[in-house]
Design a protein around this motif. Structure first.
Motif, PDB file in Angstrom:
ATOM      1  N   SER A 188       8.928  25.192  10.091  1.00 24.20           N
ATOM      2  CA  SER A 188       9.212  25.318  11.523  1.00 24.20           C
ATOM      3  C   SER A 188       9.982  24.120  12.071  1.00 24.20           C
ATOM      4  O   SER A 188      10.631  24.218  13.103  1.00 24.20           O
ATOM      5  CB  SER A 188       7.903  25.475  12.303  1.00 24.20           C
ATOM      6  N   ASP A 189       9.912  23.000  11.381  1.00 26.63           N
ATOM      7  CA  ASP A 189      10.633  21.801  11.821  1.00 26.63           C
ATOM      8  C   ASP A 189      12.075  21.884  11.326  1.00 26.63           C
ATOM      9  O   ASP A 189      12.480  21.210  10.373  1.00 26.63           O
ATOM     10  CB  ASP A 189       9.941  20.544  11.266  1.00 26.63           C
ATOM     11  N   THR A 379       5.847  35.312  26.297  1.00 24.16           N
ATOM     12  CA  THR A 379       6.302  35.424  24.901  1.00 24.16           C
ATOM     13  C   THR A 379       5.395  34.643  23.962  1.00 24.16           C
ATOM     14  O   THR A 379       4.856  35.221  23.005  1.00 24.16           O
ATOM     15  CB  THR A 379       7.769  34.981  24.758  1.00 24.16           C
ATOM     16  N   PRO A 380       5.174  33.344  24.161  1.00 24.66           N
ATOM     17  CA  PRO A 380       4.252  32.648  23.258  1.00 24.66           C
ATOM     18  C   PRO A 380       2.811  33.110  23.403  1.00 24.66           C
ATOM     19  O   PRO A 380       2.057  33.147  22.422  1.00 24.66           O
ATOM     20  CB  PRO A 380       4.412  31.171  23.644  1.00 24.66           C
ATOM     21  N   VAL A 381       2.410  33.472  24.622  1.00 25.57           N
ATOM     22  CA  VAL A 381       1.039  33.930  24.843  1.00 25.57           C
ATOM     23  C   VAL A 381       0.758  35.228  24.085  1.00 25.57           C
ATOM     24  O   VAL A 381      -0.244  35.346  23.365  1.00 25.57           O
ATOM     25  CB  VAL A 381       0.781  34.119  26.360  1.00 25.57           C
ATOM     26  N   ASN A 433      -0.137  27.320  16.288  1.00 22.39           N
ATOM     27  CA  ASN A 433       0.068  26.026  16.937  1.00 22.39           C
ATOM     28  C   ASN A 433       1.451  25.923  17.566  1.00 22.39           C
ATOM     29  O   ASN A 433       1.608  25.352  18.648  1.00 22.39           O
ATOM     30  CB  ASN A 433      -0.126  24.892  15.923  1.00 22.39           C
ATOM     31  N   ILE A 434       2.448  26.470  16.897  1.00 15.38           N
ATOM     32  CA  ILE A 434       3.806  26.449  17.449  1.00 15.38           C
ATOM     33  C   ILE A 434       3.847  27.239  18.758  1.00 15.38           C
ATOM     34  O   ILE A 434       4.500  26.829  19.733  1.00 15.38           O
ATOM     35  CB  ILE A 434       4.807  27.034  16.437  1.00 15.38           C
ATOM     36  N   MET A 435       3.145  28.370  18.805  1.00 19.53           N
ATOM     37  CA  MET A 435       3.129  29.178  20.031  1.00 19.53           C
ATOM     38  C   MET A 435       2.408  28.445  21.162  1.00 19.53           C
ATOM     39  O   MET A 435       2.838  28.489  22.315  1.00 19.53           O
ATOM     40  CB  MET A 435       2.454  30.528  19.772  1.00 19.53           C
TER      41      MET A 435
END
Length: 546
Positions: A188-189, A379-381, A433-435
């Motif tokens: 993800s990085d 969106t992230p939720v 965690n990203i979300m």
């Protein structure tokens, strides 16, 4: 010869049924979010996807895994993946249904909601082909950052014609696109990417570059082109990388191997290397990360839609099985404990559907200030919460089938495929965690507290537990200062919005039970722990697939 045994008490498979007609939760979510929507295409799609012929294609596509051919018989590099004909039949059905780039053609009312509902229905049949379909949906608007490529490719990306042949874009009636962002050292990085792109002149597609490097996850390598990230002199940039170059020659995309992954076996996910491959700049050089985040927003919508579709299919299979299988003198669905489990699963499935379709509505109304903020927040939720609930949901639904659900054979073997597939959407396009971190970024850039208050205001006074949760959210949003609490906030925002949606679109039995269990605390720590006062009959009847 006498028979050694007679086969009885084995449920008939769930086949030959209408996925859309039997999904009351989806139909009501559409009425609430897009009342003017013409659902005739969904009715036709739902009838088609429930056919035994289509189920057979899904089974065969997973039994006969894609095969990588790096060289032809004469030793020439070809880098092609061969799929079973059933995979292509599924791809053709998805493209004909317009589940890829068609919303960007501006056809009809609420095109993103229409496409979202179709995407969910198709997931019930088979999610594998929806990987390239989703990526095509996500990258199509990004090509506006390169006028020449957008001019040449946009109409083919929105075409409903599927052409799997490896040939130059101008000879094809329709094309698909993929993405290649992550590398083995970064995941993800993406800022840790080492793939480099050097200038190689300009042409009608703008700045041309030569790319050298690798990608650790390069899904659907048989797409016609890809958007990738690579380091240029100005920083990480977004590039357009076709498989076949304009002159008809193959680009230097070297497929190293196909991933042996947990989920579906029908789609190909690969590792690739670029050996001086040719690509073109898309958008502003050095601004690749913002572009990939914009594309990620759309693929994250599809993660929420996909998990919602898998939940619905798992529930449908559980209901089909338990309504026929007998134990201890009556069908399983008549047993009080099983009724609790099934009703609980039905609540979770309907809440996921409601939230996913609500998010799709925001995509249709990005010009509206409130909807733009809700798209950024939800969106992230939705991606976090719906996808997090998927795996325990699939496990419980499989348990309803007992050993039959654990076996990858026959009609009920679909449950095993669903179980294997469930973790994918939670991991792909940014894990939990990203979300949660993305939600914090969204809160800092928008008036999130006011947007949530407006979103939840129609149900004020409907349920005391929801009122308490809603009253506390603005302070929590405004004072959110620590990453350690971000997951809890994402969970509670999801539950509040789901409750509000169900109170406005679902029957009282569903909305009341959801609020009492998920928000009021009248619930245990596993499915099947709803309170005794729950209207199990109404909830189960609403969820039945036939």
């Amino acid at each position: 010869m006498p028979q050694t045994h007679e086969v009885f008490n084995q449920p008939a498979p769930l086949a030959g049924y209408d996925l859309f007609a039997g999904n009351a939760a989806l139909r009501d979510a559409l009425k609430f979010n897009a009342p003017q929507l013409d659902t005739a295409p969904l009715a036709a799609l739902g009838a088609k996807l429930g056919m035994q012929e289509m189920q057979q294609h899904a089974r065969l596509a997973n039994i006969h895994k894609p095969q990588l051919h790096t060289h032809d018989r004469f030793g020439r590099r070809v880098d092609q993946v061969e799929f079973h004909p059933s995979y292509h039949a599924l791809m053709q059905a998805a493209v004909e249904a317009g589940l890829h780039g068609t919303p960007w053609a501006g056809e009809g009312a609420s095109p993103h909601v229409l496409r979202a509902a179709g995407f969910m229905l198709f997931t019930e049949l088979e999610p594998s082909v929806l990987c390239p379909i989703s990526m095509t949906y996500a990258v199509t608007p990004a090509l506006r950052g390169n006028p020449g490529i957008h001019h040449d490719w946009s109409t083919k990306l929105t075409s409903r014609a599927y052409d799997p042949q490896l040939r130059v874009w101008r000879e094809k009636p329709g094309v698909t696109m993929g993405m290649g962002m992550t590398e083995k050292q970064g995941g993800s990085d993406v800022r840790a990417n080492t793939t480099r792109a050097e200038p190689d002149g300009e042409d009608s597609w703008g700045k041309r570059l030569r790319v050298t490097g690798h990608k650790w996850f390069f899904s659907a390598p048989m797409c016609d082109a890809f958007l990738i990230l690579a380091q240029t002199t100005s920083g990480l940039s977004c590039l357009f990388l076709p498989r076949v170059l304009p002159d008809g020659s193959l680009n230097a995309i070297r497929i190293q191997r196909l991933k042996d992954k947990l989920g579906n076996h029908a789609n190909a996910s690969s590792e690739v290397e670029f050996e001086n491959a040719t690509a073109w700049l898309v958008g502003e050089e050095g601004r690749g990360v913002p572009q990939i985040l914009e594309m990620g927003t759309m693929t994250r919508l599809d993660c929420a839609l996909g998990t919602s579709g898998l939940m619905r299919q798992a529930l449908a299979l559980a209901l089909n099985h338990t309504s026929q299988r007998k134990a201890f003198g009556k069908t399983l669905i008549e047993q009080p404990l099983m009724r609790n489990v099934l009703a609980d699963l039905a609540l979770e499935s309907e809440a996921a559907t409601a939230l996913a379709i609500r998010l799709a509505r925001a995509f249709d109304r990005r010009g509206d200030g409130h909807e733009a903020v809700m798209a950024r927040l939800l969106t992230p939720v939705a991606k976090f919460w719906i996808c997090k609930r998927g795996s325990p949901f699939a496990q419980e639904a499989m348990e309803c089938l007992g050993g039959n659900g654990y076996v990858e054979e026959g009609g009920e073997g679909v449950m095993a495929r669903i179980y294997r597939e469930m973790p994918l959407n939670s991991i792909w396009e940014g894990a939990g965690n990203i979300m949660a971190l993305d939600l914090l970024r969204a809160i800092r850039k928008a008036d999130a507290a006011a947007a949530l208050a407006h979103e939840l205001s129609p149900v004020k006074g409907s349920h005391p537990a929801l009122d308490r949760l809603v009253a506390a959210l603005p302070t929590r949003v405004e004072e959110m200062a620590t990453e350690a609490e971000a997951r809890r906030l994402a969970q509670d925002v999801a539950l509040a919005v789901q409750a509000a949606l169900l109170l406005q679109s679902a029957p009282p039995a569903v909305a009341t039970a959801f609020c009492a269990s998920r928000i009021g605390g009248d619930w245990g720590q596993a499915f099947g722990t709803l309170g005794a006062g729950t209207d199990f009959d109404a909830i189960i009847a609403r969820a039945m697939p036939r």
